[in-house]
Design a protein around this motif. Structure first.
Motif, PDB file in Angstrom:
ATOM      1  N   GLU A  30       0.826  -1.204   0.000  1.00  0.00           N
ATOM      2  CA  GLU A  30       0.000   0.000   0.000  1.00  0.00           C
ATOM      3  C   GLU A  30       0.862   1.257   0.000  1.00  0.00           C
ATOM      4  O   GLU A  30       1.888   1.325   0.674  1.00  0.00           O
ATOM      5  CB  GLU A  30      -0.897  -0.010   1.237  1.00  0.00           C
ATOM      6  N   LEU A  31       0.428   2.267  -0.755  1.00  0.00           N
ATOM      7  CA  LEU A  31       1.020   3.592  -0.720  1.00  0.00           C
ATOM      8  C   LEU A  31       0.066   4.508   0.045  1.00  0.00           C
ATOM      9  O   LEU A  31      -1.063   4.738  -0.391  1.00  0.00           O
ATOM     10  CB  LEU A  31       1.245   4.162  -2.122  1.00  0.00           C
ATOM     11  N   LEU A  32       0.521   5.011   1.176  1.00  0.00           N
ATOM     12  CA  LEU A  32      -0.294   5.867   2.031  1.00  0.00           C
ATOM     13  C   LEU A  32       0.299   7.267   2.035  1.00  0.00           C
ATOM     14  O   LEU A  32       1.458   7.461   2.407  1.00  0.00           O
ATOM     15  CB  LEU A  32      -0.336   5.307   3.451  1.00  0.00           C
ATOM     16  N   ALA A  33      -0.492   8.248   1.613  1.00  0.00           N
ATOM     17  CA  ALA A  33      -0.045   9.640   1.580  1.00  0.00           C
ATOM     18  C   ALA A  33      -0.436  10.334   2.872  1.00  0.00           C
ATOM     19  O   ALA A  33      -1.572  10.218   3.335  1.00  0.00           O
ATOM     20  CB  ALA A  33      -0.662  10.368   0.393  1.00  0.00           C
ATOM     21  N   ARG A 164      10.804  -3.381   4.321  1.00  0.00           N
ATOM     22  CA  ARG A 164       9.386  -3.722   4.362  1.00  0.00           C
ATOM     23  C   ARG A 164       8.533  -2.456   4.292  1.00  0.00           C
ATOM     24  O   ARG A 164       7.419  -2.469   3.789  1.00  0.00           O
ATOM     25  CB  ARG A 164       9.059  -4.481   5.650  1.00  0.00           C
ATOM     26  N   LEU A 165       9.096  -1.370   4.834  1.00  0.00           N
ATOM     27  CA  LEU A 165       8.425  -0.069   4.846  1.00  0.00           C
ATOM     28  C   LEU A 165       9.392   0.967   4.298  1.00  0.00           C
ATOM     29  O   LEU A 165      10.547   1.034   4.716  1.00  0.00           O
ATOM     30  CB  LEU A 165       8.020   0.304   6.277  1.00  0.00           C
ATOM     31  N   ALA A 185       5.628   6.326 -10.536  1.00  0.00           N
ATOM     32  CA  ALA A 185       5.243   5.096 -11.239  1.00  0.00           C
ATOM     33  C   ALA A 185       6.242   3.990 -10.923  1.00  0.00           C
ATOM     34  O   ALA A 185       5.865   2.827 -10.717  1.00  0.00           O
ATOM     35  CB  ALA A 185       5.165   5.345 -12.746  1.00  0.00           C
ATOM     36  N   LEU A 186       7.519   4.343 -10.861  1.00  0.00           N
ATOM     37  CA  LEU A 186       8.553   3.385 -10.494  1.00  0.00           C
ATOM     38  C   LEU A 186       8.347   2.898  -9.059  1.00  0.00           C
ATOM     39  O   LEU A 186       8.447   1.701  -8.777  1.00  0.00           O
ATOM     40  CB  LEU A 186       9.928   4.022 -10.639  1.00  0.00           C
ATOM     41  N   THR A 187       8.057   3.819  -8.154  1.00  0.00           N
ATOM     42  CA  THR A 187       7.811   3.453  -6.753  1.00  0.00           C
ATOM     43  C   THR A 187       6.632   2.506  -6.644  1.00  0.00           C
ATOM     44  O   THR A 187       6.680   1.498  -5.928  1.00  0.00           O
ATOM     45  CB  THR A 187       7.553   4.713  -5.915  1.00  0.00           C
ATOM     46  N   LYS A 188       5.560   2.807  -7.362  1.00  0.00           N
ATOM     47  CA  LYS A 188       4.373   1.951  -7.353  1.00  0.00           C
ATOM     48  C   LYS A 188       4.724   0.543  -7.844  1.00  0.00           C
ATOM     49  O   LYS A 188       4.264  -0.470  -7.280  1.00  0.00           O
ATOM     50  CB  LYS A 188       3.293   2.559  -8.245  1.00  0.00           C
ATOM     51  N   VAL A 191       6.655  -1.319  -5.139  1.00  0.00           N
ATOM     52  CA  VAL A 191       5.745  -1.719  -4.060  1.00  0.00           C
ATOM     53  C   VAL A 191       5.015  -3.004  -4.439  1.00  0.00           C
ATOM     54  O   VAL A 191       4.907  -3.934  -3.637  1.00  0.00           O
ATOM     55  CB  VAL A 191       4.736  -0.591  -3.763  1.00  0.00           C
ATOM     56  N   THR A 192       4.548  -3.056  -5.674  1.00  0.00           N
ATOM     57  CA  THR A 192       3.827  -4.237  -6.142  1.00  0.00           C
ATOM     58  C   THR A 192       4.742  -5.458  -6.211  1.00  0.00           C
ATOM     59  O   THR A 192       4.391  -6.552  -5.755  1.00  0.00           O
ATOM     60  CB  THR A 192       3.218  -3.967  -7.528  1.00  0.00           C
ATOM     61  N   GLU A 193       5.937  -5.280  -6.763  1.00  0.00           N
ATOM     62  CA  GLU A 193       6.855  -6.402  -6.943  1.00  0.00           C
ATOM     63  C   GLU A 193       7.408  -6.929  -5.620  1.00  0.00           C
ATOM     64  O   GLU A 193       7.578  -8.138  -5.444  1.00  0.00           O
ATOM     65  CB  GLU A 193       8.017  -5.962  -7.832  1.00  0.00           C
ATOM     66  N   ARG A 194       7.670  -6.020  -4.683  1.00  0.00           N
ATOM     67  CA  ARG A 194       8.318  -6.400  -3.432  1.00  0.00           C
ATOM     68  C   ARG A 194       7.334  -6.639  -2.287  1.00  0.00           C
ATOM     69  O   ARG A 194       7.727  -7.173  -1.246  1.00  0.00           O
ATOM     70  CB  ARG A 194       9.312  -5.315  -3.015  1.00  0.00           C
ATOM     71  N   GLY A 195       6.102  -6.217  -2.459  1.00  0.00           N
ATOM     72  CA  GLY A 195       5.123  -6.380  -1.392  1.00  0.00           C
ATOM     73  C   GLY A 195       5.411  -5.524  -0.174  1.00  0.00           C
ATOM     74  O   GLY A 195       4.991  -5.843   0.943  1.00  0.00           O
ATOM     75  N   MET A 196       6.133  -4.426  -0.376  1.00  0.00           N
ATOM     76  CA  MET A 196       6.421  -3.538   0.743  1.00  0.00           C
ATOM     77  C   MET A 196       5.338  -2.460   0.844  1.00  0.00           C
ATOM     78  O   MET A 196       4.366  -2.465   0.084  1.00  0.00           O
ATOM     79  CB  MET A 196       7.802  -2.883   0.571  1.00  0.00           C
TER      80      MET A 196
END
Length: 267
Positions: A30-33, A164-165, A185-188, A191-196
């Protein structure tokens, strides 16, 4: 189960409550702003999670490990990475050496001035640079890079401890619109690939609404709204406080406080 769990977090400076009893969770993937107007308490909250500031009260748990009272380096070794508003790299070193320095630290090894960092885990450093699109520039000095590329190197450095975070403080500050979108977009993707999970502060609302899975909104140290971007955009309290359309949240005496500034600056 939440990756990060914050409960009743509070911090005062003198008689000012910079953060006043906020609670939130963050899940893997998850990406939390974390957003809010000037003086909202964003930076204070962020720095307590990172260990740069010690909370006066409350709890910050990373998968059951209490973070309050730990030093930033110890928190980093628990799997919490961080990037900064102004990218921090060693300009005198090459791109790959910057990442190798982070790997040395993660391995609890000190940098030996008589033996260059180039001897340590170069293949892994190159692989990390490949994930952020910088492998072809591995042997260039960081001083020669465009700012957008420096931010990518910083992201590779933050990934050196396999976090992890990931905490990202104003990740797109100083970047052109196309660079901002490319970095997020790279960060997203990571996050998806690593599950962080990613907790980020950001003043560019186009970035926040385009890439955040959820948002939490602070005003004068209190959490006033939490939800998905569309919910936050239409939230009446957020429109009042964050976008400066009227009154802020009510004081204890029932009288409305003055409207907050409309610019989302550091807080």
């Amino acid at each position: 189960m939440s990756l990060l769990k914050v409960e009743g977090l509070g911090k005062s400076f003198g008689g000012v409550k910079a953060v006043d009893g906020i609670s939130f969770t963050l899940a893997k993937g998850e990406l939390l702003a974390l957003i809010g107007p000037n003086g909202a308490g964003k930076s204070t909250t962020f720095n307590m999670v990172n260990g740069q500031l010690k909370a006066d009260r409350g709890s910050i748990q990373l998968e059951g490990h209490e973070l309050i009272g730990r030093k930033p380096r110890d928190i980093w070794r628990l799997g919490v990475g961080r990037t900064f508003q102004i990218a921090e790299t060693f300009e005198s070193l090459t791109v790959v050496e910057n990442v190798q320095m982070a790997l040395l630290s993660n391995d609890h090894r000190l940098y030996n001035l008589w033996r260059r960092a180039a001897a340590h885990r170069r293949d892994e450093a190159i692989a990390l640079l490949g994930q952020v699109g910088m492998a072809e520039q591995a042997d260039r000095p960081c001083s020669e890079l465009a700012y957008g590329d420096v931010k990518r190197v910083e992201l590779a450095i933050a990934m050196a401890n396999n976090p992890r975070l990931l905490l990202m403080d104003e990740p797109t500050a100083g970047m052109a619109p196309n660079e901002r979108n490319a970095l997020m977009a790279l960060t997203k993707k990571l996050v998806t690939e690593r599950g962080m999970a990613v907790l980020f502060t950001e003043h560019s609302m186009d970035v926040v609404f385009a890439y955040a899975d959820r948002m939490i909104v602070l005003a004068r140290g209190r959490l006033i709204a939490e939800g998905k971007p569309l919910e936050i955009r239409d939230h009446p309290k957020v429109q009042e406080v964050y976008f400066g359309t009227g009154k802020t949240f009510e004081k204890h005496g029932g009288q409305p406080a003055a409207a907050a500034p409309t610019e989302a600056a550091h807080g």
